[in-house]
Write an enzyme that holds these catalytic residues in place. Structure first.
Site, mmCIF file in Angstrom:
data_model
loop_
_atom_site.group_PDB
_atom_site.id
_atom_site.type_symbol
_atom_site.label_atom_id
_atom_site.label_comp_id
_atom_site.label_asym_id
_atom_site.label_seq_id
_atom_site.Cartn_x
_atom_site.Cartn_y
_atom_site.Cartn_z
ATOM 1 N N GLN A 1 0.826 -1.202 0.000
ATOM 2 C CA GLN A 1 0.000 0.000 0.000
ATOM 3 C C GLN A 1 0.871 1.268 0.000
ATOM 4 O O GLN A 1 0.815 2.065 -0.920
ATOM 5 C CB GLN A 1 -0.918 -0.022 1.220
ATOM 6 C CG GLN A 1 -1.815 1.195 1.330
ATOM 7 C CD GLN A 1 -2.876 1.016 2.421
ATOM 8 O OE1 GLN A 1 -3.719 0.115 2.367
ATOM 9 N NE2 GLN A 1 -2.819 1.861 3.419
ATOM 10 N N THR A 2 1.708 1.421 1.034
ATOM 11 C CA THR A 2 2.544 2.617 1.193
ATOM 12 C C THR A 2 3.466 2.851 -0.004
ATOM 13 O O THR A 2 3.986 1.910 -0.596
ATOM 14 C CB THR A 2 3.388 2.458 2.463
ATOM 15 O OG1 THR A 2 2.512 2.258 3.558
ATOM 16 C CG2 THR A 2 4.241 3.680 2.733
ATOM 17 N N SER B 1 0.622 8.426 4.780
ATOM 18 C CA SER B 1 -0.617 8.749 5.463
ATOM 19 C C SER B 1 -1.782 9.025 4.512
ATOM 20 O O SER B 1 -2.905 8.635 4.767
ATOM 21 C CB SER B 1 -0.405 9.976 6.344
ATOM 22 O OG SER B 1 0.564 9.688 7.326
ATOM 23 N N GLY C 1 6.618 -5.387 3.492
ATOM 24 C CA GLY C 1 7.225 -6.551 4.144
ATOM 25 C C GLY C 1 7.173 -7.774 3.249
ATOM 26 O O GLY C 1 6.105 -8.141 2.770
ATOM 27 N N THR D 1 3.527 4.421 14.173
ATOM 28 C CA THR D 1 3.407 5.107 12.889
ATOM 29 C C THR D 1 2.541 4.323 11.909
ATOM 30 O O THR D 1 1.730 4.900 11.196
ATOM 31 C CB THR D 1 4.820 5.344 12.292
ATOM 32 O OG1 THR D 1 5.631 5.963 13.280
ATOM 33 C CG2 THR D 1 4.744 6.229 11.063
ATOM 34 N N GLU E 1 -0.279 1.568 10.355
ATOM 35 C CA GLU E 1 -1.735 1.378 10.584
ATOM 36 C C GLU E 1 -2.378 2.645 11.134
ATOM 37 O O GLU E 1 -3.245 2.598 12.003
ATOM 38 C CB GLU E 1 -1.995 0.204 11.535
ATOM 39 C CG GLU E 1 -1.510 -1.141 11.051
ATOM 40 C CD GLU E 1 -1.991 -1.479 9.653
ATOM 41 O OE1 GLU E 1 -3.069 -1.013 9.249
ATOM 42 O OE2 GLU E 1 -1.267 -2.197 8.941
ATOM 43 N N ASP F 1 -0.885 6.772 11.634
ATOM 44 C CA ASP F 1 0.046 7.504 12.501
ATOM 45 C C ASP F 1 -0.669 7.944 13.769
ATOM 46 O O ASP F 1 -1.796 8.456 13.726
ATOM 47 C CB ASP F 1 0.571 8.717 11.735
ATOM 48 C CG ASP F 1 1.466 9.594 12.588
ATOM 49 O OD1 ASP F 1 2.687 9.445 12.501
ATOM 50 O OD2 ASP F 1 0.924 10.429 13.352
#
Lengths: 650, 650
Positions: free
Chosen positions: B115-116, B122, B155, B405, B407, B409
């Protein structure tokens, strides 16, 4: 490298700076000569392959220790080539200094300082290592009675040191004279093997990967004999016939402790400054959410908001900038107090020792706590990428955080300062004129009737900008705490240790008073020291923000006895917000003033060009693990997983 | 191993426990069956050489990743051998689940969740990765427009994954439908090489040595085509003819977020519990200074004081024990709220979603912050040795701290909860009966006249033990903050982001209210759940300590509007001290109740036999670097240093 939006953002922010940055760089580093020298040394190190920070990450512990050794070797070479610095040997006699000094300076021996033991850190009087005089052989027999007597945590002892300056309980004819210093040969200069009777090694890895290149070691002695002359005899002495000669004053050895703690105050400022530089720059170039803020980049409404424009980010970041400048001011003050005390001590005058010792202990506790907490707060401020090693915070914090424990545990230290203030309070009752300069506030608290009706003079928000209003608040709170402590310690069936918590609170209240006062004094001296008016304006804002933010952080303490009113709390918050807004154009300049090189910062996110994302991308590409398309363990580990249930035709 | 004083100390402390420890172990882990299962799995792992914690420390990053792969492989084997657990595939259609499910379960593919991005964490709505429909080929073209669009931090992506479940903005005919999920093949199942158009690698080391065995990776796409069916179509869908079908409800996807955050609440408790177990045991066996304390081991006056008997240590440690039990209670509550919500959602009823979402967000922020701070506080509590890797805190904290941070912030999350509470406050004005259960306190704050004269009912110290007095205080403070926020957000020339700080404060005030309430409810249900009376007594003390310590930590908030008086502050402190004293005999039992194995703790200082110093000594002796008498780099680095100026005859 492409001129990204990030680069433009940092340049634009830098251009807004309202004061000449060099003013503050001079203030921080002392003089143009010092600045030039710092930069020269920085360049020397930055350009030396042995000190390449990129190639020394991600190594094994054994490799790390080797890298550490290589760096030691190169550092010694550079020191000699460029005549960089010499070490002092404070506790030696002149004769001892003449003997050991050149050996250490020329690195013909490599020393380390061994005090802490496996079983004892804080309580030095209970060290278990003994040095027992053998009159016949004129030797000390160094011995560790149990394994908990082993020296532990000793930097350099694990691999490199040949000699250790150890603290051991001095024993003559069964009489224990307490801890004294001894120079103890550990490893043979011939082949580096430990001497018989000496068991020495590395204590293993440290937390958070900190100090991984340092060989913190242990040593356990089994009746290891050393010449009597190896005792450090500057103060206490032992003669050939085994007579113990007391030092002229029992507290003379406090001097080096005070010096170390004073230096740690300045160190706290520079450590926090390094993290804040990174967080400020990255928060300037980082954009998240396209939402309106009061301080919006109106030229770029199509871009997301720079996170530094969010009040929450300002409220977390800017007070740290203010803390740095307050701690720097206190550090300067500590240096001059220490120098004053030292020249008095040389004359046998110990009158200022107690105050300087108490203040340095308190500030060490308060400032190193502030810095360690602040560094990690900076990391959190940077969102997810703060957790990348490349943020530049990791190695800084993990090596800094033990400072809260060493050289006097930050909680324990507060007991000493509180005890000192309690004495000052008692003095204020009998001889108020004798109260020491930084404890004068205790005098007000003597007359409890008047003291309890003391109220802050603040009427409107801008009154909070008056230094006297700020100091009155800090002084009132510390005064109340010391007066309360004086009452409870006299209660029946109590012991001193019952009041640990009260002491801890009082000590930090006092340190905050000292910090605010030093910061205020620095502003008032700024013009005389040649700073331009625009710089003084900014320095004053920082000083105000430090005071007000610090008061706010312990607001309950000021409300509990009605010293502050609800209205004053409101105006306090209002003034803090407005100070933060007024500093927004200057934070980039304020961190540039620290004059940290990119090599020193070692941060993809905080680089001086602002190109954070590009640097993060580039650093990842250069990782060893990315130099092959398929990872090493593919055949051994991944194939068996994928084929356990047969392959898919996918 | 010798029965040292330390072993005796821990055994003696354990023997003092006033309640049956199994009561709380059952409370924490659910049932005897669960406890047995946990222990069985723990033993399985502890006895497997692949999971030996001692041999996986101090390795290089490349070795670390390989160790990680080996552990993955072994874990999959153990899962299969012992049928340990299956993964769910929540967002797939049943058909997709049927296709991908077995492949993933049998590990014929290895997935990761992406996702990130490098430029966005955020703000998910601004993700830069796009999935553009190509109608002709019936494919999605996955593309990263710039390098900042690269997925980052993922990950498993750096080395092991073959497939990624990515979030990308779905685009059809130039129209942007926002972020959706897609299953994207990354590496060939034939040879593990990345597909053309896919640049993939490891993002480099993480801070503090955290997650060093995990291959967090990046991926950048260059027009990488995947079948249309690879879009996750449980809620939104795209048909063969390129028609976009909206999900039935826009907030349905919140469900998995709520679940994750709820689980993180319990995770916070168990993480803090692990550190507190270590700190409690070591503080029990660690002795420093031979000084009197109120709680002195009178049988052993010749020994130094166990540090756990110092009020300062109790004041730092015991509130954390109380926090753990409060968070556990809230975690249980969250689970039941989530389950209730889920069964309602299945019926299409979304009425409780907003409250459960707000509470889970708030608790995630409050509890994970508490746990991360607490773990590091535990380390500091242990003095110098806390900084040894062998303390067992390092690997725990460094892998836990990013939870503040990820899931959501922890600072950002507070904005959402505050917005929810503000809505509840407005609802309380018009339709008070509709205010949700955990927000009822807002109703009191509507009538500001009466509210401002509300005062705590506490008269004497023991009144602080009344649950209703505690909840009234928490509720009053949260009510005041929401009412104040409601006023300022209506002021002219303001935007929502101006009130970041106020929202943050309100959210934590609410979370503390929820924690206190869950904790109080847990006590009241304890007897009915079969706990013995002595256990209920201890649980009640913990609940009280949690509430009172939490109030004290933000005392200013309760004083600012005169809700509490100076006298009440005094009795509060008094009651906290007395609660701490009353828990002193039970802390060792309270941490034993967590039922952590020595393998799991991986701590020399916190081992269940109390033999801290012996374990610390033994671990150091087994270090690789200590297996040779002279360090590897001796000839290369140390000899040149020592001989630079000629050798000494010393």
């Amino acid at each position: 490298m492409a001129q990204t939006q990030a680069c433009k953002d940092l340049a634009a922010a830098r251009a807004k700076t309202t004061f000449p940055v060099i003013d503050l760089t001079r203030y921080i580093h002392g003089s143009d000569e010092n600045i030039a020298k710092r930069r020269k040394i920085a360049a020397l190190i930055a350009n030396d392959p042995v000190f390449n920070k990129e190639t020394r990450v991600g190594k094994s512990r054994v490799q790390d220790v080797n890298i550490g050794l290589a760096m030691s070797r190169r550092l010694y070479q550079l020191q000699e080539e460029h005549n960089l610095s010499k070490e002092d040997l404070l506790l030696c006699t002149d004769e001892q200094a003449k003997y050991w000094g050149p050996l250490a300076e020329n690195h013909q021996i490599i020393g380390c300082y061994a005090q802490t033991e496996l079983g004892h850190g804080s309580n030095l009087s209970q060290l278990e290592t003994t040095a027992t005089l053998n009159r016949d052989s004129d030797e000390w027999i160094i011995h560790s009675s149990t394994f908990t007597a082993s020296k532990w945590w000793i930097g350099g002892l694990g691999a490199i040191a040949t000699h250790a300056l150890i603290q051991a309980r001095l024993i003559i004819d069964g009489k224990d004279y307490g801890a004294h210093g001894f120079i103890v040969p550990i490893r043979s200069l011939k082949d580096h093997r430990p001497f018989p009777g000496v068991k020495v090694g590395d204590i293993g890895p440290k937390a958070y990967g900190g100090f991984s290149k340092i060989d913190n070691g242990f040593v356990r002695f089994d009746h290891h004999a050393i010449p009597r002359e190896n005792m450090l005899m500057r103060f206490a002495k032992v003669t050939r016939d085994g007579q113990y000669v007391k030092p002229p004053h029992s507290k003379l050895s406090y001097g080096s402790m005070v010096l170390l703690r004073s230096q740690m105050v300045r160190g706290a400022a520079l450590t926090l400054a390094r993290a804040v530089t990174i967080a400020t720059r990255y928060s300037t170039v980082r954009r998240q959410f396209n939402v309106p803020t009061s301080r919006r980049d109106t030229d770029n409404l199509n871009l997301e908001t720079q996170v530094i424009n969010y009040p929450m980010v300002q409220a977390r970041l800017f007070p740290m900038v203010a803390q740095i400048y307050a701690i720097l001011a206190a550090g300067k003050k500590m240096t001059s107090m220490y120098n004053g005390m030292l020249s008095e001590l040389m004359q046998g005058d110990i009158s200022s020792l107690a105050e300087v010792h108490a203040i340095s202990s308190g500030l060490k506790s308060t400032c190193t706590t502030m810095a360690a907490t602040g560094v990690e707060d900076c990391r959190k401020l940077m969102g997810g990428h703060g957790y990348s090693y490349f943020s530049g915070i990791s190695h800084l914090w993990s090596s800094y955080v033990p400072s809260n424990t060493y050289e006097g545990d930050n909680f324990l230290l507060t007991q000493q300062s509180a005890r000192y203030l309690l004495k000052q309070f008692k003095l204020a009752i009998s001889e108020p004129e004798k109260v020491t300069p930084y404890s004068k506030f205790v005098i007000n608290a003597v007359d409890q009737g008047a003291f309890q009706s003391e109220r802050s003079s603040v009427q409107v928000a801008t009154d909070w900008l008056k230094p006297e209003a700020q100091l009155a608040a800090f002084g009132h709170r510390a005064g109340r705490l010391v007066a309360e402590l004086a009452v409870v310690v006299q209660e029946k069936d109590t012991v001193w240790s019952d009041f640990n918590i009260e002491c801890w609170k009082l000590c930090h209240a006092h340190s905050q008073y000292v910090l605010a006062r030093c910061s205020i004094e620095a502003v008032s001296q700024a013009t005389a020291q040649g700073m331009s008016p625009s710089t003084v304006v900014v320095l004053k804002r920082l000083s105000d923000l430090f005071s007000l933010h610090t008061i706010q952080a312990s607001l309950g303490d000021y409300l509990e006895d009605y010293y502050l009113s609800p209205k004053q709390c409101q105006t306090l918050r209002q003034q803090i917000k407005s100070l933060q807004e007024s500093l927004a154009d200057d934070v980039v300049g304020l961190v540039d003033a620290f004059d940290f090189s990119d090599y020193y910062l070692n941060s993809a996110l905080g680089s001086s060009d602002g190109n954070a994302y590009q640097h993060l991308w580039d650093r990842a590409q250069r990782e060893e693990i990315n130099q092959t398309e398929v990872v090493d363990g593919y055949k051994e580990y991944i194939v068996p997983i994928l084929t356990q249930h047969g392959t898919t035709k996918l």
